[in-house]
Scaffold this active site. Sequence first.
Site, short mmCIF file in Angstrom:
data_model
loop_
_atom_site.label_atom_id
_atom_site.label_comp_id
_atom_site.label_asym_id
_atom_site.label_seq_id
_atom_site.Cartn_x
_atom_site.Cartn_y
_atom_site.Cartn_z
N ASP A 227 -95.78 64.75 -13.56
CA ASP A 227 -96.58 65.21 -14.71
C ASP A 227 -98.01 65.46 -14.19
O ASP A 227 -98.27 66.48 -13.58
CB ASP A 227 -96.48 64.10 -15.78
CG ASP A 227 -97.12 64.45 -17.09
OD1 ASP A 227 -97.39 65.64 -17.34
OD2 ASP A 227 -97.36 63.54 -17.90
N SER A 228 -98.93 64.52 -14.38
CA SER A 228 -100.28 64.70 -13.82
C SER A 228 -100.25 64.71 -12.30
O SER A 228 -101.10 65.30 -11.65
CB SER A 228 -101.21 63.59 -14.30
OG SER A 228 -100.87 62.35 -13.68
N THR B 279 -98.86 59.44 -10.17
CA THR B 279 -97.86 58.45 -9.72
C THR B 279 -97.38 58.79 -8.31
O THR B 279 -97.44 57.95 -7.40
CB THR B 279 -96.66 58.40 -10.69
OG1 THR B 279 -97.15 58.11 -12.00
CG2 THR B 279 -95.65 57.35 -10.27
P1 IMP Z 1 -97.70 61.27 -13.67
O1 IMP Z 1 -98.26 60.12 -12.90
O2 IMP Z 1 -98.66 61.77 -14.72
O3 IMP Z 1 -97.19 62.40 -12.80
O4 IMP Z 1 -96.55 60.71 -14.55
C1 IMP Z 1 -95.33 60.46 -14.12
C2 IMP Z 1 -94.64 59.45 -14.98
O5 IMP Z 1 -94.96 59.57 -16.39
C3 IMP Z 1 -93.18 59.70 -14.89
O6 IMP Z 1 -92.61 58.99 -13.82
C4 IMP Z 1 -92.67 59.27 -16.23
O7 IMP Z 1 -92.38 57.88 -16.19
C5 IMP Z 1 -93.81 59.48 -17.19
N1 IMP Z 1 -93.64 60.75 -17.94
C6 IMP Z 1 -94.38 61.88 -17.81
N2 IMP Z 1 -93.97 62.83 -18.65
C7 IMP Z 1 -92.93 62.30 -19.35
C8 IMP Z 1 -92.06 62.82 -20.39
O8 IMP Z 1 -92.16 63.97 -20.85
N3 IMP Z 1 -91.11 61.95 -20.84
C9 IMP Z 1 -90.96 60.69 -20.37
N4 IMP Z 1 -91.74 60.18 -19.40
C10 IMP Z 1 -92.73 60.98 -18.89
#
Ligand code: IMP
Length: 185
Positions: A106-107, A110
């Site tokens: 997503d962002s 993680t």
């Molecule tokens: P990031 O660190 O923003 O890339 O977020 C990644 C984490 O956010 C993923 O491993 C998911 O656990 C959670 N996440 C992001 N988008 C979604 C979604 O649309 N549905 C469920 N979990 C999400």
Amino acid sequence: MQHYEEFLSEVLISEEQLKVRIAELGAEISRDYADTTVHMICILRGGVLFLTDLMRKITTPNTVDFMAVSSYGMGARRTTGQVRITLDLQEDIRDRDVLLVEDIVDSGYTIATVLEFLATRRPRSLKVCTLLDKYERREIEVPIDYCGFRIPDKFVFGYGLDIDELYRNLPFIGAVDPDRYQPPH
Ligand code: IMP
Ligand code: MG
């Protein structure tokens, strides 16, 4: 507890589409790692369904390990410093060919944090395989080597992904209609 049909806006990726694409990814990974043992690291908990289906489509030697992370400041602006490793690997990854298996990027924070953490342990190679790429939301650039589906900026659930820890068991990826979803209390 609501039944998912009460807030499902659309099935974004069907069970059949998942099956077909995961078989393709498995074949691609089997080709790319034909001369070695691929060590797959799954990030709990969202990546579990994807990992277990993907590994059944890999025809070359492979091993698995798990780790967990927690992010705080969700919703607000995050940085890599706000993603914490809550469960470490069981095995050393030094000189191994590591493939990180994630449900969704997503962002990007993680994956960026986990990659930084794993790189310090000197694997021979380090690649990323994500089922979903919500590319419009990227805030930090991350390398993605294998991607199942690029999806629009919608909150999705099912096939490992949760809403408030629920609905991970659904066999498809659905999008939420936020106006119809009621959080459990
Ligand atoms: P990031 O660190 O923003 O890339 O977020 C990644 C984490 O956010 C993923 O491993 C998911 O656990 C959670 N996440 C992001 N988008 C979604 C979604 O649309 N549905 C469920 N979990 C999400
Ligand atoms: Mg996750």
